[in-house]
Motif scaffolding. Structure first.
Motif, PDB file in Angstrom:
ATOM      1  N   HIS A  15      -0.401  -8.009  -4.666  1.00 35.19           N
ATOM      2  CA  HIS A  15      -0.657  -9.419  -5.006  1.00 35.19           C
ATOM      3  C   HIS A  15      -0.800 -10.276  -3.753  1.00 35.19           C
ATOM      4  O   HIS A  15      -0.146  -9.997  -2.743  1.00 35.19           O
ATOM      5  CB  HIS A  15       0.524  -9.978  -5.818  1.00 35.19           C
ATOM      6  CG  HIS A  15       1.016  -9.052  -6.885  1.00 35.19           C
ATOM      7  ND1 HIS A  15       2.251  -8.424  -6.830  1.00 35.19           N
ATOM      8  CD2 HIS A  15       0.417  -8.623  -8.024  1.00 35.19           C
ATOM      9  CE1 HIS A  15       2.400  -7.659  -7.907  1.00 35.19           C
ATOM     10  NE2 HIS A  15       1.298  -7.756  -8.640  1.00 35.19           N
ATOM     11  N   ASP A  17       0.400 -13.005  -1.560  1.00 40.95           N
ATOM     12  CA  ASP A  17       1.758 -13.439  -1.152  1.00 40.95           C
ATOM     13  C   ASP A  17       2.649 -12.276  -0.728  1.00 40.95           C
ATOM     14  O   ASP A  17       3.610 -12.470   0.003  1.00 40.95           O
ATOM     15  CB  ASP A  17       2.486 -14.332  -2.175  1.00 40.95           C
ATOM     16  CG  ASP A  17       3.104 -13.595  -3.383  1.00 40.95           C
ATOM     17  OD1 ASP A  17       3.201 -12.379  -3.380  1.00 40.95           O
ATOM     18  OD2 ASP A  17       3.473 -14.306  -4.332  1.00 40.95           O
ATOM     19  N   ASP A  18       2.330 -11.038  -1.190  1.00 39.05           N
ATOM     20  CA  ASP A  18       3.176  -9.901  -0.817  1.00 39.05           C
ATOM     21  C   ASP A  18       3.186  -9.689   0.693  1.00 39.05           C
ATOM     22  O   ASP A  18       4.223  -9.357   1.286  1.00 39.05           O
ATOM     23  CB  ASP A  18       2.691  -8.612  -1.498  1.00 39.05           C
ATOM     24  CG  ASP A  18       2.983  -8.596  -2.992  1.00 39.05           C
ATOM     25  OD1 ASP A  18       3.969  -9.227  -3.412  1.00 39.05           O
ATOM     26  OD2 ASP A  18       2.217  -7.952  -3.729  1.00 39.05           O
ATOM     27  N   HIS A 110       3.634  -1.594   0.343  1.00 39.94           N
ATOM     28  CA  HIS A 110       4.885  -1.752  -0.400  1.00 39.94           C
ATOM     29  C   HIS A 110       5.794  -0.545  -0.247  1.00 39.94           C
ATOM     30  O   HIS A 110       5.331   0.592  -0.123  1.00 39.94           O
ATOM     31  CB  HIS A 110       4.574  -1.931  -1.896  1.00 39.94           C
ATOM     32  CG  HIS A 110       3.847  -3.192  -2.197  1.00 39.94           C
ATOM     33  ND1 HIS A 110       4.470  -4.415  -2.211  1.00 39.94           N
ATOM     34  CD2 HIS A 110       2.547  -3.438  -2.467  1.00 39.94           C
ATOM     35  CE1 HIS A 110       3.583  -5.355  -2.503  1.00 39.94           C
ATOM     36  NE2 HIS A 110       2.403  -4.787  -2.648  1.00 39.94           N
ATOM     37  N   HIS A 119       3.437  -2.842  -7.354  1.00 36.21           N
ATOM     38  CA  HIS A 119       3.859  -2.444  -5.995  1.00 36.21           C
ATOM     39  C   HIS A 119       3.987  -0.918  -5.910  1.00 36.21           C
ATOM     40  O   HIS A 119       3.558  -0.292  -4.944  1.00 36.21           O
ATOM     41  CB  HIS A 119       5.217  -3.067  -5.648  1.00 36.21           C
ATOM     42  CG  HIS A 119       5.195  -4.559  -5.516  1.00 36.21           C
ATOM     43  ND1 HIS A 119       6.288  -5.270  -5.064  1.00 36.21           N
ATOM     44  CD2 HIS A 119       4.227  -5.470  -5.772  1.00 36.21           C
ATOM     45  CE1 HIS A 119       5.990  -6.567  -5.055  1.00 36.21           C
ATOM     46  NE2 HIS A 119       4.748  -6.711  -5.483  1.00 36.21           N
TER      47      HIS A 119
HETATM   48 ZN   LIG Z   1       3.795  -8.551  -5.506  1.00 36.51          ZN
END
Ligand SMILES: [Zn+2]
Length: 221
Positions: A15, A17-18, A110, A119
Motif C-alpha cells: 500500500h 504509506d508502507d 514487508h 503484506h
Molecule cells: Zn500496508
C-alpha cells in the motif's frame, strides 16, 4: 574493509504509506547519499484509510510520492486487503518485471510475518522474485516492520539490521502527514509520538538515538 554497498534499492510495498511507515527516514538518508530509489505500490490502500474517498486517497498518495521522488515508480491497481483474490503467480510476475526494469542491487519489502494479508503476499512474492540466481545484480533483500501490522502478528519481528536515521526523522513525519488522515492521535500506533518513539526504541537497540530496523533475508557481500 568490507562494506555493504547499496546503490540501487527497490522498495516493494502493498500500500501507499508502507514505505514511509517502514523506512521513511531511511528512504531520505539513502536518497541524500545518492542511492537511486525505486518504489512499487500494489493497491491504493483503501482498507487502511476507509474514512476518505478513493479520489482523496489517490491525491494524497500522489503528493507523498512526489515528496519521496523515486527514480522509478510503479502503481498497480490490485484490490486493497484482498490480494489473496489475485494469483500469487500474477504478483510474482509484476515484481519480476519491476526488478528487470529497475535492476536493483537491493530490495526492501514487508516482513513475512505481518498480520496484513497484502503484506504477507507481497513479501512471499518478493521471496520468489528475488530467489538467488547466478550473476544476478541483486545482492540484498531486507524486510521492514509496519506499525499497527507487524506488532499485531502472533510472530515476533526480531530485527538483525538497523539504519541510523538521526536527522531524518522529520522527513518521515512530513511524508506521513501528506497521506490524508494517516497520522492519528497518541496512543494510536500511527501517531506522531508513536512513530518517533519506535525510532527511538530501535535506536536504543543498536546504540544510536534513532533508527529503523530490518530483518535481513539475504545479503551477499
Ligand atoms: Zn500496508
Amino acid at each position: 574493509m568490507i562494506n555493504l554497498s547499496i546503490q540501487r534499492a527497490l522498495i516493494i510495498c502493498a500500500h501507499p504509506d508502507d514505505e514511509t511507515l517502514g523506512m521513511g527516514a531511511s528512504w531520505f538518508k539513502l536518497q541524500q547519499q545518492g542511492v537511486e530509489l525505486g518504489l512499487v505500490w500494489f493497491t491504493d490502500g483503501a482498507g487502511a484509510r476507509g474514512d476518505s474517498s478513493e479520489a482523496d486517497r489517490k491525491i494524497a498518495a500522489n503528493k507523498a510520492k512526489n515528496y519521496l521522488a523515486p527514480s522509478y515508480f510503479k502503481w498497480f491497481d490490485f484490490p486493497d486487503n484482498e490480494m489473496d483474490t489475485v494469483s500469487q503467480l500474477t504478483v510474482n510476475k509484476m515484481i519480476e518485471t519491476a526488478i528487470d526494469e529497475f535492476n536493483p542491487d537491493s530490495v526492501f519489502t514487508h516482513w513475512s510475518g505481518d498480520l496484513n494479508i497484502d503484506h504477507k503476499i507481497v513479501s512471499t512474492s518478493v521471496d520468489v522474485a528475488c530467489r538467488p540466481l547466478p550473476n544476478s545484480p541483486l545482492k540484498s533483500v531486507f524486510q521492514f516492520e509496519v506499525l499497527s501490522s507487524s506488532e499485531w502478528s502472533s510472530e515476533c519481528f526480531k530485527p538483525n539490521c538497523y539504519i541510523d536515521v538521526q536527522g531524518f526523522e522529520q522527513h518521515k513525519l512530513n511524508a506521513l502527514k501528506l497521506y490524508a488522515s494517516e497520522l492519528k492521535d497518541f496512543p494510536h500506533p500511527r501517531s506522531e509520538q508513536s512513530v518517533i518513539a519506535k525510532m527511538q526504541i530501535r535506536g536504543s537497540e543498536c546504540g544510536v538515538k534513532s533508527a529503523e530496523s530490518f530483518v535481513v533475508k539475504r545479503v551477499l557481500i
